[in-house]
Design a protein around this motif. Structure first.
Motif, PDB file in Angstrom:
ATOM      1  N   LEU A  79      -9.627  13.274  11.710  1.00  0.00           N
ATOM      2  CA  LEU A  79     -10.681  12.679  12.520  1.00  0.00           C
ATOM      3  C   LEU A  79     -11.065  13.656  13.628  1.00  0.00           C
ATOM      4  O   LEU A  79     -10.458  13.680  14.688  1.00  0.00           O
ATOM      5  N   GLY A  80     -12.074  14.466  13.350  1.00  0.00           N
ATOM      6  CA  GLY A  80     -12.486  15.486  14.301  1.00  0.00           C
ATOM      7  C   GLY A  80     -13.629  15.061  15.202  1.00  0.00           C
ATOM      8  O   GLY A  80     -13.939  15.731  16.175  1.00  0.00           O
ATOM      9  N   GLY A  81     -14.265  13.957  14.876  1.00  0.00           N
ATOM     10  CA  GLY A  81     -15.390  13.480  15.666  1.00  0.00           C
ATOM     11  C   GLY A  81     -16.042  12.318  14.962  1.00  0.00           C
ATOM     12  O   GLY A  81     -15.694  11.978  13.831  1.00  0.00           O
ATOM     13  N   ALA A  82     -16.989  11.720  15.642  1.00  0.00           N
ATOM     14  CA  ALA A  82     -17.696  10.572  15.081  1.00  0.00           C
ATOM     15  C   ALA A  82     -19.169  10.678  15.423  1.00  0.00           C
ATOM     16  O   ALA A  82     -19.564  11.392  16.341  1.00  0.00           O
ATOM     17  N   VAL A  83     -19.977   9.961  14.671  1.00  0.00           N
ATOM     18  CA  VAL A  83     -21.423   9.956  14.855  1.00  0.00           C
ATOM     19  C   VAL A  83     -21.864   8.594  15.376  1.00  0.00           C
ATOM     20  O   VAL A  83     -21.426   7.562  14.866  1.00  0.00           O
ATOM     21  N   ARG A  84     -22.727   8.621  16.390  1.00  0.00           N
ATOM     22  CA  ARG A  84     -23.386   7.410  16.856  1.00  0.00           C
ATOM     23  C   ARG A  84     -24.828   7.515  16.368  1.00  0.00           C
ATOM     24  O   ARG A  84     -25.580   8.370  16.798  1.00  0.00           O
ATOM     25  N   CYS A  85     -25.177   6.647  15.429  1.00  0.00           N
ATOM     26  CA  CYS A  85     -26.503   6.644  14.822  1.00  0.00           C
ATOM     27  C   CYS A  85     -27.385   5.618  15.540  1.00  0.00           C
ATOM     28  O   CYS A  85     -26.921   4.528  15.867  1.00  0.00           O
ATOM     29  N   ASN A  86     -28.636   5.973  15.755  1.00  0.00           N
ATOM     30  CA  ASN A  86     -29.538   5.053  16.456  1.00  0.00           C
ATOM     31  C   ASN A  86     -30.460   4.289  15.505  1.00  0.00           C
ATOM     32  O   ASN A  86     -31.465   3.729  15.940  1.00  0.00           O
ATOM     33  N   CYS A  87     -30.114   4.241  14.211  1.00  0.00           N
ATOM     34  CA  CYS A  87     -30.948   3.468  13.282  1.00  0.00           C
ATOM     35  C   CYS A  87     -30.863   1.985  13.648  1.00  0.00           C
ATOM     36  O   CYS A  87     -30.039   1.571  14.460  1.00  0.00           O
ATOM     37  N   SER A  88     -31.714   1.187  13.025  1.00  0.00           N
ATOM     38  CA  SER A  88     -31.838  -0.216  13.410  1.00  0.00           C
ATOM     39  C   SER A  88     -30.566  -1.031  13.211  1.00  0.00           C
ATOM     40  O   SER A  88     -30.322  -1.984  13.937  1.00  0.00           O
ATOM     41  N   ILE A  89     -29.721  -0.671  12.258  1.00  0.00           N
ATOM     42  CA  ILE A  89     -28.488  -1.446  12.058  1.00  0.00           C
ATOM     43  C   ILE A  89     -27.310  -0.864  12.835  1.00  0.00           C
ATOM     44  O   ILE A  89     -26.567  -1.591  13.483  1.00  0.00           O
ATOM     45  N   CYS A  90     -27.141   0.456  12.800  1.00  0.00           N
ATOM     46  CA  CYS A  90     -25.988   1.060  13.490  1.00  0.00           C
ATOM     47  C   CYS A  90     -26.045   0.830  14.993  1.00  0.00           C
ATOM     48  O   CYS A  90     -25.017   0.587  15.630  1.00  0.00           O
ATOM     49  N   SER A  91     -27.239   0.910  15.574  1.00  0.00           N
ATOM     50  CA  SER A  91     -27.341   0.699  17.020  1.00  0.00           C
ATOM     51  C   SER A  91     -26.994  -0.744  17.387  1.00  0.00           C
ATOM     52  O   SER A  91     -26.371  -0.993  18.414  1.00  0.00           O
ATOM     53  N   ARG A  92     -27.333  -1.693  16.532  1.00  0.00           N
ATOM     54  CA  ARG A  92     -26.996  -3.086  16.807  1.00  0.00           C
ATOM     55  C   ARG A  92     -25.497  -3.346  16.625  1.00  0.00           C
ATOM     56  O   ARG A  92     -24.917  -4.164  17.329  1.00  0.00           O
ATOM     57  N   LYS A  93     -24.884  -2.664  15.642  1.00  0.00           N
ATOM     58  CA  LYS A  93     -23.445  -2.849  15.396  1.00  0.00           C
ATOM     59  C   LYS A  93     -22.600  -2.134  16.434  1.00  0.00           C
ATOM     60  O   LYS A  93     -21.457  -2.503  16.653  1.00  0.00           O
ATOM     61  N   GLY A  94     -23.129  -1.069  17.016  1.00  0.00           N
ATOM     62  CA  GLY A  94     -22.340  -0.275  17.947  1.00  0.00           C
ATOM     63  C   GLY A  94     -21.286   0.559  17.244  1.00  0.00           C
ATOM     64  O   GLY A  94     -20.244   0.876  17.809  1.00  0.00           O
ATOM     65  N   ALA A  95     -21.559   0.914  16.007  1.00  0.00           N
ATOM     66  CA  ALA A  95     -20.583   1.643  15.201  1.00  0.00           C
ATOM     67  C   ALA A  95     -20.485   3.104  15.613  1.00  0.00           C
ATOM     68  O   ALA A  95     -21.473   3.726  15.993  1.00  0.00           O
ATOM     69  N   LEU A  96     -19.273   3.637  15.541  1.00  0.00           N
ATOM     70  CA  LEU A  96     -19.018   5.068  15.634  1.00  0.00           C
ATOM     71  C   LEU A  96     -18.500   5.477  14.258  1.00  0.00           C
ATOM     72  O   LEU A  96     -17.440   5.011  13.834  1.00  0.00           O
ATOM     73  N   LEU A  97     -19.241   6.315  13.554  1.00  0.00           N
ATOM     74  CA  LEU A  97     -18.971   6.570  12.145  1.00  0.00           C
ATOM     75  C   LEU A  97     -18.323   7.926  11.891  1.00  0.00           C
ATOM     76  O   LEU A  97     -18.737   8.940  12.453  1.00  0.00           O
ATOM     77  N   TRP A  98     -17.342   7.896  11.011  1.00  0.00           N
ATOM     78  CA  TRP A  98     -16.630   9.086  10.562  1.00  0.00           C
ATOM     79  C   TRP A  98     -16.866   9.196   9.068  1.00  0.00           C
ATOM     80  O   TRP A  98     -16.477   8.312   8.304  1.00  0.00           O
ATOM     81  N   ALA A  99     -17.534  10.270   8.642  1.00  0.00           N
ATOM     82  CA  ALA A  99     -17.831  10.466   7.224  1.00  0.00           C
ATOM     83  C   ALA A  99     -16.647  11.133   6.530  1.00  0.00           C
ATOM     84  O   ALA A  99     -16.118  12.140   7.004  1.00  0.00           O
ATOM     85  N   VAL A 100     -16.227  10.539   5.411  1.00  0.00           N
ATOM     86  CA  VAL A 100     -15.137  11.081   4.597  1.00  0.00           C
ATOM     87  C   VAL A 100     -15.560  11.019   3.130  1.00  0.00           C
ATOM     88  O   VAL A 100     -16.394  10.187   2.760  1.00  0.00           O
ATOM     89  N   PRO A 101     -14.986  11.866   2.288  1.00  0.00           N
ATOM     90  CA  PRO A 101     -15.243  11.705   0.850  1.00  0.00           C
ATOM     91  C   PRO A 101     -14.804  10.309   0.410  1.00  0.00           C
ATOM     92  O   PRO A 101     -13.764   9.807   0.845  1.00  0.00           O
ATOM     93  N   HIS A 102     -15.603   9.680  -0.429  1.00  0.00           N
ATOM     94  CA  HIS A 102     -15.356   8.287  -0.808  1.00  0.00           C
ATOM     95  C   HIS A 102     -13.956   8.071  -1.367  1.00  0.00           C
ATOM     96  O   HIS A 102     -13.336   7.025  -1.121  1.00  0.00           O
ATOM     97  N   GLU A 103     -13.427   9.026  -2.087  1.00  0.00           N
ATOM     98  CA  GLU A 103     -12.105   8.856  -2.689  1.00  0.00           C
ATOM     99  C   GLU A 103     -10.979   8.833  -1.650  1.00  0.00           C
ATOM    100  O   GLU A 103      -9.847   8.471  -1.959  1.00  0.00           O
ATOM    101  N   LYS A 104     -11.279   9.181  -0.400  1.00  0.00           N
ATOM    102  CA  LYS A 104     -10.275   9.119   0.674  1.00  0.00           C
ATOM    103  C   LYS A 104     -10.150   7.718   1.268  1.00  0.00           C
ATOM    104  O   LYS A 104      -9.251   7.457   2.060  1.00  0.00           O
TER     105      LYS A 104
END
Length: 115
Positions: free
Chosen positions: A20-45
């Motif tokens: 976990l080296g960092g996270a993304v705060r996305c301002n799209c219409s759903i992520c901003s409402r959820k307040g999510a901080l997202l970490w992208a990983v390969p799906h198999e992880k």
């Protein structure tokens, strides 16, 4: 490193392997409402440990991302690419990970509204 996470009520639980080296705060219409901080990983992880009938799915716009949520408590622990193949990603909401000090995580801003 192995991280464990879940929704609020625990009916949707998962494990994710990676650094976990960092996270993304996305301002799209759903992520901003959820307040999510997202970490992208390969799906198999991403390994779902518990989900049953409680794992809901929501897509919008182009429908390329399945936003997953618990039907009982409403928390959105992750999202995932709906495409098939080896390049799929899972987007972990690090707010749902156990034992992570969020003050130590670098957050990158992403303009999802313009994407």
């Amino acid at each position: 490193m192995l991280y464990k996470g879940s929704c609020h009520c625990g009916k949707v639980a998962f494990e994710v392997q990676g650094e976990l080296g960092g996270a993304v705060r996305c301002n799209c219409s759903i992520c901003s409402r959820k307040g999510a901080l997202l970490w992208a990983v390969p799906h198999e992880k991403l390994n779902l440990v518990a989900w049953g009938d409680d794992l809901g799915r929501y897509t919008f716009g182009k429908g390329s991302i399945a936003h997953r949520f618990c039907r009982t408590c409403g928390i959105h622990p992750f999202a995932e690419d709906v495409s098939h193949g080896n390049e799929r990603s899972a987007y972990i909401n690090i707010n749902c990970l156990d034992g992570v000090d969020l003050t130590t995580i670098e957050v990158f801003e992403f303009d999802g509204r313009s994407a």
